[in-house]
Design a protein around this motif. Structure first.
Motif, mmCIF file in Angstrom:
data_model
loop_
_atom_site.group_PDB
_atom_site.id
_atom_site.type_symbol
_atom_site.label_atom_id
_atom_site.label_comp_id
_atom_site.label_asym_id
_atom_site.label_seq_id
_atom_site.Cartn_x
_atom_site.Cartn_y
_atom_site.Cartn_z
ATOM 1 N N GLU A 1 -0.613 0.532 9.042
ATOM 2 C CA GLU A 1 0.320 1.267 9.896
ATOM 3 C C GLU A 1 1.742 0.928 9.484
ATOM 4 O O GLU A 1 2.024 -0.190 9.041
ATOM 5 C CB GLU A 1 0.129 0.905 11.376
ATOM 6 C CG GLU A 1 -1.165 1.392 11.992
ATOM 7 C CD GLU A 1 -1.289 0.974 13.444
ATOM 8 O OE1 GLU A 1 -0.506 0.103 13.890
ATOM 9 O OE2 GLU A 1 -2.164 1.511 14.140
ATOM 10 N N GLY A 2 2.645 1.910 9.656
ATOM 11 C CA GLY A 2 4.059 1.666 9.450
ATOM 12 C C GLY A 2 4.543 2.002 8.057
ATOM 13 O O GLY A 2 3.783 2.477 7.202
ATOM 14 N N THR A 3 5.817 1.764 7.840
ATOM 15 C CA THR A 3 6.443 1.989 6.544
ATOM 16 C C THR A 3 7.281 0.773 6.181
ATOM 17 O O THR A 3 7.709 0.007 7.035
ATOM 18 C CB THR A 3 7.358 3.230 6.553
ATOM 19 O OG1 THR A 3 8.392 3.040 7.532
ATOM 20 C CG2 THR A 3 6.575 4.493 6.865
ATOM 21 N N GLY A 4 7.492 0.609 4.884
ATOM 22 C CA GLY A 4 8.283 -0.517 4.419
ATOM 23 C C GLY A 4 8.277 -0.549 2.906
ATOM 24 O O GLY A 4 8.203 0.485 2.239
ATOM 25 N N SER A 5 8.343 -1.751 2.358
ATOM 26 C CA SER A 5 8.344 -1.920 0.907
ATOM 27 C C SER A 5 7.568 -3.173 0.557
ATOM 28 O O SER A 5 7.399 -4.081 1.375
ATOM 29 C CB SER A 5 9.773 -2.005 0.366
ATOM 30 O OG SER A 5 10.429 -3.148 0.888
ATOM 31 N N GLY B 1 8.515 -6.354 -9.545
ATOM 32 C CA GLY B 1 8.215 -4.952 -9.243
ATOM 33 C C GLY B 1 8.293 -4.663 -7.761
ATOM 34 O O GLY B 1 7.920 -5.497 -6.932
ATOM 35 N N THR B 2 8.776 -3.478 -7.404
ATOM 36 C CA THR B 2 8.877 -3.070 -6.002
ATOM 37 C C THR B 2 8.343 -1.654 -5.836
ATOM 38 O O THR B 2 8.340 -0.852 -6.773
ATOM 39 C CB THR B 2 10.327 -3.118 -5.492
ATOM 40 O OG1 THR B 2 11.133 -2.224 -6.281
ATOM 41 C CG2 THR B 2 10.897 -4.526 -5.580
ATOM 42 N N SER B 3 7.909 -1.342 -4.619
ATOM 43 C CA SER B 3 7.398 -0.007 -4.322
ATOM 44 C C SER B 3 7.498 0.256 -2.835
ATOM 45 O O SER B 3 7.288 -0.659 -2.022
ATOM 46 C CB SER B 3 5.933 0.116 -4.764
ATOM 47 O OG SER B 3 5.404 1.396 -4.449
ATOM 48 N N PRO B 4 7.805 1.516 -2.434
ATOM 49 C CA PRO B 4 7.743 1.861 -1.009
ATOM 50 C C PRO B 4 6.299 1.829 -0.531
ATOM 51 O O PRO B 4 5.368 2.063 -1.305
ATOM 52 C CB PRO B 4 8.330 3.273 -0.965
ATOM 53 C CG PRO B 4 8.113 3.819 -2.339
ATOM 54 C CD PRO B 4 8.217 2.666 -3.272
ATOM 55 N N MET B 5 6.112 1.543 0.753
ATOM 56 C CA MET B 5 4.786 1.398 1.331
ATOM 57 C C MET B 5 4.648 2.272 2.570
ATOM 58 O O MET B 5 5.520 2.272 3.445
ATOM 59 C CB MET B 5 4.536 -0.056 1.722
ATOM 60 C CG MET B 5 4.429 -1.034 0.570
ATOM 61 S SD MET B 5 2.784 -1.055 -0.180
ATOM 62 C CE MET B 5 3.214 -0.614 -1.872
ATOM 63 N N THR B 6 3.547 3.025 2.631
ATOM 64 C CA THR B 6 3.165 3.783 3.821
ATOM 65 C C THR B 6 1.673 3.560 4.052
ATOM 66 O O THR B 6 1.019 2.840 3.290
ATOM 67 C CB THR B 6 3.447 5.282 3.652
ATOM 68 O OG1 THR B 6 2.683 5.788 2.539
ATOM 69 C CG2 THR B 6 4.919 5.542 3.398
ATOM 70 N N LYS B 7 1.129 4.170 5.086
ATOM 71 C CA LYS B 7 -0.291 3.989 5.377
ATOM 72 C C LYS B 7 -1.137 4.347 4.156
ATOM 73 O O LYS B 7 -0.972 5.408 3.564
ATOM 74 C CB LYS B 7 -0.702 4.860 6.557
ATOM 75 C CG LYS B 7 -2.171 4.670 6.957
ATOM 76 C CD LYS B 7 -2.510 5.428 8.209
ATOM 77 C CE LYS B 7 -3.970 5.213 8.604
ATOM 78 N NZ LYS B 7 -4.304 5.894 9.885
#
Length: 265
Positions: A68-72, A78-84
């Protein structure tokens, strides 16, 4: 949690207990306290603007799935956006950090110590999604423990993190089932499986029975325990029942059944 003797443990999201750690709320339903030998699971609720960055993860193999939720997420540099449904894989030696942007980010983390002397992926895929269909298995008929029903409709399974994209130990599989679809009952003689429902209501099989599952619920299947998933064709069945997890250590037979090499690259 409910113990099913030698088969494993049933985990209900509504029954989880959380403690405060580093500004986050943490539950640990799978670990040595349920006699897990290979895998542990942390469920972490990260408040808006906060980060989860345990130093101990650097010493382990870690895979993570956003529930659940959004973030990174950051793995090493390395980085990436995160969603469900977003996933992250942190090889041993790389720091893993999750940061919440929504009101709360809920992430499930699978953890294991890479056995000494084990090979490592040369260029592992660090970020993906459980909905990645580029590699997977269709019409899985089990491994001989229980014969499939002739007219049974097969669910399919994606391989977001597996040896073919550099995951050394803690692979992630994601089962996808439309109404009436089953991922057939099977076992992993040398591996444990921590399996959770991500999307939709459905059922997991553990040991000797089918169990109703809601998002966030799961099971811990001991090595050799029979398990499977299905989306029963019944009123109100979701268009897709999504389960996530994977045997630890990974099961080479799953990849062979998909016509794929189980060797680490």
């Amino acid at each position: 949690m409910t113990s099913l003797d030698q088969h494993g443990v049933v985990i209900r999201r509504s029954e989880l207990t959380f403690t405060e750690e580093d500004g986050c709320r943490v539950s640990r339903p799978v670990g040595p306290h349920v006699d897990a030998r290979f895998v542990s699971v942390d469920i972490v609720r990260i408040p808006r603007g906060a980060s989860w960055k345990p130093e101990v993860y650097r010493q382990e193999e870690t895979t993570a799935i956003v529930f659940e939720g959004t973030g990174s997420a950051q793995v090493g540099d390395g980085t990436s956006p995160m969603t469900k449904g977003s996933t992250a894989y942190a090889p041993t030696g790389r720091q893993l950090t999750f940061t919440a942007e929504s009101d709360e980010l809920t992430v499930y983390f699978w953890r294991a110590v890479l056995p000494e002397g084990s090979p490592r992926g040369s260029d592992p895929k660090l970020f993906n999604t459980v909905y990645d269909t580029s590699k997977g298995i269709h019409k899985f008929a089990g491994t001989g423990e229980i014969a499939p029903v002739d007219n049974e409709r097969r669910a399919y399974m994606n391989f977001p993190h597996w040896p073919g994209n550099g995951c050394a130990y803690l692979c992630i599989n994601s089962g996808m089932g439309a109404p009436g679809n089953t991922f057939n009952i099977h076992a992993h003689p040398g591996a444990e499986d921590a399996l959770f429902a991500l999307e939709g209501s459905g059922q997991f099989f553990l040991g000797d029975r089918w169990l109703d599952m809601e998002p966030g619920d799961g099971v811990f299947a001991r090595a050799g325990a029979l398990h499977g998933t299905r989306n029963p064709d019944r009123p109100g069945a979701p268009e897709l029942f999504v389960s996530v997890g994977g045997p630890v250590p990974y099961d080479r037979d799953l990849y062979r059944a998909a016509g794929l090499s189980p060797e680490l690259v």
